[in-house]
Write an enzyme that holds these catalytic residues in place. Sequence first.
Site, PDB file in Angstrom:
ATOM      1  N   LYS A 274       0.842  -1.248  -0.459  1.00 31.86           N
ATOM      2  CA  LYS A 274      -0.611   0.150  -0.478  1.00 31.86           C
ATOM      3  C   LYS A 274       0.630   1.442  -0.321  1.00 31.86           C
ATOM      4  O   LYS A 274       1.634   1.333   0.750  1.00 31.86           O
ATOM      5  CB  LYS A 274      -0.585   0.080   1.315  1.00 31.86           C
ATOM      6  CG  LYS A 274      -2.369   1.278   0.712  1.00 31.86           C
ATOM      7  CD  LYS A 274      -2.577   1.381   2.877  1.00 31.86           C
ATOM      8  CE  LYS A 274      -1.577   2.457   2.476  1.00 31.86           C
ATOM      9  NZ  LYS A 274      -1.498   4.274   2.007  1.00 31.86           N
TER      10      LYS A 274
ATOM     11  N   GLY B 261       7.158   4.667   8.487  1.00 32.58           N
ATOM     12  CA  GLY B 261       6.394   5.854   8.481  1.00 32.58           C
ATOM     13  C   GLY B 261       6.284   6.417   9.784  1.00 32.58           C
ATOM     14  O   GLY B 261       7.579   6.189  10.393  1.00 32.58           O
ATOM     15  N   SER B 262       5.364   6.655  10.297  1.00 31.25           N
ATOM     16  CA  SER B 262       5.143   7.758  11.547  1.00 31.25           C
ATOM     17  C   SER B 262       5.712   6.611  12.818  1.00 31.25           C
ATOM     18  O   SER B 262       5.104   5.762  13.376  1.00 31.25           O
ATOM     19  CB  SER B 262       4.713   8.597  11.949  1.00 31.25           C
ATOM     20  OG  SER B 262       2.618   7.611  12.382  1.00 31.25           O
ATOM     21  N   THR B 263       6.107   7.329  14.241  1.00 25.62           N
ATOM     22  CA  THR B 263       5.861   6.256  15.424  1.00 25.62           C
ATOM     23  C   THR B 263       4.784   6.532  15.620  1.00 25.62           C
ATOM     24  O   THR B 263       4.678   4.531  16.732  1.00 25.62           O
ATOM     25  CB  THR B 263       6.886   6.883  16.424  1.00 25.62           C
ATOM     26  OG1 THR B 263       8.049   6.994  15.901  1.00 25.62           O
ATOM     27  CG2 THR B 263       7.158   5.747  17.655  1.00 25.62           C
TER      28      THR B 263
ATOM     29  N   GLY C 223       3.263   3.216  13.356  1.00 27.67           N
ATOM     30  CA  GLY C 223       4.007   2.224  14.177  1.00 27.67           C
ATOM     31  C   GLY C 223       3.812   0.931  15.413  1.00 27.67           C
ATOM     32  O   GLY C 223       3.331   0.175  15.151  1.00 27.67           O
TER      33      GLY C 223
ATOM     34  N   GLU D 179      10.256   0.726  10.446  1.00 34.81           N
ATOM     35  CA  GLU D 179      11.217   2.475  10.013  1.00 34.81           C
ATOM     36  C   GLU D 179      10.218   2.918  10.810  1.00 34.81           C
ATOM     37  O   GLU D 179       9.741   3.471   9.408  1.00 34.81           O
ATOM     38  CB  GLU D 179      11.936   1.683   8.930  1.00 34.81           C
ATOM     39  CG  GLU D 179      13.314   2.346   9.241  1.00 34.81           C
ATOM     40  CD  GLU D 179      13.048   4.101   8.730  1.00 34.81           C
ATOM     41  OE1 GLU D 179      13.133   5.715   8.549  1.00 34.81           O
ATOM     42  OE2 GLU D 179      13.011   4.136   7.229  1.00 34.81           O
TER      43      GLU D 179
ATOM     44  N   CYS E 175      13.131  10.428   7.330  1.00 36.06           N
ATOM     45  CA  CYS E 175      13.659   9.842   9.084  1.00 36.06           C
ATOM     46  C   CYS E 175      14.357   9.723   8.977  1.00 36.06           C
ATOM     47  O   CYS E 175      14.394  10.285  10.709  1.00 36.06           O
ATOM     48  CB  CYS E 175      13.036   9.004   8.059  1.00 36.06           C
ATOM     49  SG  CYS E 175      10.875   8.005   8.138  1.00 36.06           S
TER      50      CYS E 175
END
Length: 485
Positions: A184, A236-238, A241, A258, A292
């Site tokens: 995606k 992507g974002s924490t 995640g 990551e 990042c």
Amino acid sequence: MSSVFEYAPAPESRAIADIAPSYGLFIDGEFVEAADGKVFKTVSPSTEEVLSEIAQAGSEDVDRAVKAARRAFEKWSALPGAERAKYLFRIARIIQERSRELAVLETLDNGKPIKETRDADLPLVAAHFFYYAGWADKLDHAGFGANPRPLGVAGQVIPWNFPLLMLAWKIAPALATGNTVVLKPAETTPLSALFFADICRQAGLPKGVVNILPGYGDAGAALVAHPDVNKVAFTGSTAVGKEIARTIAGTRKKVTLELGGKGANIVFDDAPIDQAVEGIVNGIFFNQGQVCCAGSRLLVQESIQEELLDSLKRRLSTLRLGDPLDKNTDIGAINSEEQLTRITSLVELGEAEGAERWSPACELPESGYWFAPTLFTNVTQAHRIARDEIFGPVLSVLTFRTPDEAVAKANNTPYGLSAGIWTEKGSRILAVANKLRAGVVWSNTFNKFDPTSPFGGYKESGFGREGGRHGLEAYLAPSSPEGER
């Protein structure tokens, strides 16, 4: 921005990338409409022009794609590694042949300068497929046990800052190890993934081995939660995640995350100033700071702070902001209005908290999403701009007196993705690097990537490694012939 040199415009032709008015989902080797008929528009960040209308995947489409990937897995995983390698080599060569087209496409859909997509992104994309093609028939020698087996279906969710490169980081090792993929892409940058779907067909990749589902967060969540997905890979974002980690807890799914970063770029008093300045600029203003592992915290030894900042400001005054398709452009557009709003609010907060803001004289285009390169001085570790990931062209400058203080400040973050060290002393590089809690530490350079080198973080920057031999591990199970199904 002003420059000692005057550059005539040198735009790349956008006609090189033939963008269709609309695109479907890529499932089982075919472009199809979304089950519920929903569509969304993808917009060029530099002009706010609608580029195309895209089918929007939902949970029913995710199920269709996972089932197609599961069917394809039986034959794909049974192929000898040398046969899978042929497909990856073919994909790599087609990417090289279409690199100019793909670079223009990525610049239009993402907003980054053409010289970055052309000279950095596309060569690395092809290199990853070449590299993992070489591993496909050598998995017994990768160090993960005898006769390692693929896991099954990999559900992969990628971000908007490096759409094609993140796709390559995930799809190449998955295919090399015999897995099939449902990917995606981010909703703001779906086009290059859809063009990659066409490359898969051009390469003759068997149907269902790669499936592409453009859509929003609900599609990503459905993919992560699907019971027939064996491996989840996310960049992507924490915050997202953490949600993924909660979703897969208690299942047998493997996962690599990551996530965000707040990288420290440490400059010691014996560093070559001009070289360090170039590294600082590359570390935070490459891709408008939407990286990042960006070096968003500059830690400079107190004795050279004034000299380095004077040189840095002079260098920033020569950067050229504007049309991303112009080959002279250094700073392109911010990817979306939402991201621009976040950057703006955090910068305003930095000023409100007492940090001193500086930007070079800069005329921003009237349309599109733009933010001038910015640096903050008089920053403390308590400031939000020194703690939060801004994900934009914003540099926070802090000082230190001793190596121990530099390490303490560099590690004083919930993140742990990257760091840089600038010094002429090799012994100092090794001593400091060994104490930094970061997945990647660059010495006298920054933002250098290679497909043979692993990449990943610690703490809230995620876990697992992508790239290199290490990147194979998350897609393999040293188990029975049936693998982890």
